[in-house]
Write a protein that holds these residues in place. Structure first.
Motif, short mmCIF file in Angstrom:
data_model
loop_
_atom_site.label_atom_id
_atom_site.label_comp_id
_atom_site.label_asym_id
_atom_site.label_seq_id
_atom_site.Cartn_x
_atom_site.Cartn_y
_atom_site.Cartn_z
N SER A 19 0.77 -1.31 0.03
CA SER A 19 -0.04 -0.16 0.04
C SER A 19 0.98 1.26 -0.13
O SER A 19 1.99 1.23 0.67
CB SER A 19 -0.83 0.06 1.27
OG SER A 19 -1.77 -1.07 1.12
N GLY A 20 0.44 2.11 -0.83
CA GLY A 20 1.17 3.60 -0.70
C GLY A 20 2.27 3.53 -1.55
O GLY A 20 3.35 4.29 -0.95
N HIS A 42 -10.35 0.81 -6.34
CA HIS A 42 -9.89 0.65 -4.97
C HIS A 42 -8.54 0.08 -4.64
O HIS A 42 -7.86 0.54 -3.85
CB HIS A 42 -10.78 -0.26 -4.04
CG HIS A 42 -12.05 0.43 -3.57
ND1 HIS A 42 -11.86 1.60 -2.29
CD2 HIS A 42 -13.20 0.50 -3.99
CE1 HIS A 42 -13.16 1.93 -2.05
NE2 HIS A 42 -13.91 1.34 -2.86
N GLU A 43 -8.16 -1.01 -5.59
CA GLU A 43 -6.80 -1.41 -5.56
C GLU A 43 -5.77 -0.25 -6.16
O GLU A 43 -4.64 -0.29 -5.80
CB GLU A 43 -6.82 -2.63 -6.44
CG GLU A 43 -5.52 -3.47 -6.31
CD GLU A 43 -5.07 -3.71 -5.20
OE1 GLU A 43 -4.04 -4.44 -5.09
OE2 GLU A 43 -5.92 -3.84 -4.12
N ARG A 46 -5.34 2.01 -3.37
CA ARG A 46 -4.63 1.44 -2.17
C ARG A 46 -3.21 1.55 -2.56
O ARG A 46 -2.26 1.73 -1.63
CB ARG A 46 -5.02 -0.23 -2.26
CG ARG A 46 -3.99 -0.85 -1.09
CD ARG A 46 -4.28 -2.29 -1.16
NE ARG A 46 -3.86 -2.96 -2.13
CZ ARG A 46 -2.60 -3.35 -2.26
NH1 ARG A 46 -1.71 -2.91 -1.35
NH2 ARG A 46 -1.93 -4.10 -3.16
N VAL A 47 -2.57 1.37 -3.82
CA VAL A 47 -1.03 1.27 -3.97
C VAL A 47 -0.84 2.74 -4.28
O VAL A 47 0.44 2.87 -4.34
CB VAL A 47 -0.59 0.38 -5.15
CG1 VAL A 47 -1.10 -0.81 -4.74
CG2 VAL A 47 -1.39 0.79 -6.53
N ARG A 49 0.55 6.37 -3.30
CA ARG A 49 1.13 7.40 -2.27
C ARG A 49 0.05 8.46 -1.94
O ARG A 49 -0.47 8.73 -2.94
CB ARG A 49 2.62 7.69 -2.52
CG ARG A 49 3.66 6.73 -2.60
CD ARG A 49 5.04 7.37 -2.63
NE ARG A 49 5.76 6.17 -2.46
CZ ARG A 49 6.92 6.10 -3.46
NH1 ARG A 49 6.96 6.67 -4.43
NH2 ARG A 49 7.66 4.94 -3.12
N ARG A 107 -6.52 9.85 -4.40
CA ARG A 107 -6.86 9.38 -3.24
C ARG A 107 -7.56 10.37 -2.39
O ARG A 107 -7.07 11.67 -2.57
CB ARG A 107 -5.97 8.92 -2.43
CG ARG A 107 -5.52 7.44 -2.90
CD ARG A 107 -4.42 6.88 -1.71
NE ARG A 107 -4.21 7.58 -0.54
CZ ARG A 107 -3.33 7.05 0.05
NH1 ARG A 107 -2.53 5.97 -0.21
NH2 ARG A 107 -3.11 7.72 1.30
#
Length: 114
Positions: A19-20, A42-43, A46-47, A49, A107
């Motif tokens: 994540s991030g 969403h995925e 999630r990744v 930053r 995000r």
């Protein structure tokens, strides 16, 4: 000069990245045929930053066929929001004979989500 960059190509349902871990994620015509677009977005979120951006490229006609009410831009904005992201830019772009939609999203911050 791009030694700090990584390109990953593969199944997007569950990325192996932490994540991030990415400044940018690019999805090129990866949503229109999907049933669960929110899970895919969403995925991507999630990744990303904090401060990272998602760039989406989708085929206008394909989205127009799928959009109830005939508004592919509105549908893409809705998908982005359902994925926990907010759309910072959305515009149609013609490339040769292709009619594309280009979206940039980020995000949602914890403050914005509250």
């Amino acid at each position: 000069g791009l030694a700090h960059c990584a390109v990953q190509h593969g199944e997007f349902r569950k990325l192996s990245a932490a994540s991030g871990s990415f400044d940018a994620v690019v999805l090129d015509r990866a949503l229109a045929g999907e049933v669960d677009t929110a899970a895919r977005l969403h995925e991507a979120a999630r990744v990303l930053r904090p401060g990272g951006q998602l760039v989406l490229v989708e085929d206008y006609e394909t989205l127009a066929e799928r959009a109830s009410g005939g508004n592919p831009l509105g549908m893409l904005r809705e998908w982005i929001a359902q994925g926990g992201l907010f759309c910072t830019r959305l515009r149609p772009v013609d490339v040769g004979i292709q009619h594309l939609l280009l979206a940039v999203a980020a995000r949602e911050s914890a403050e914005a989500a509250a």
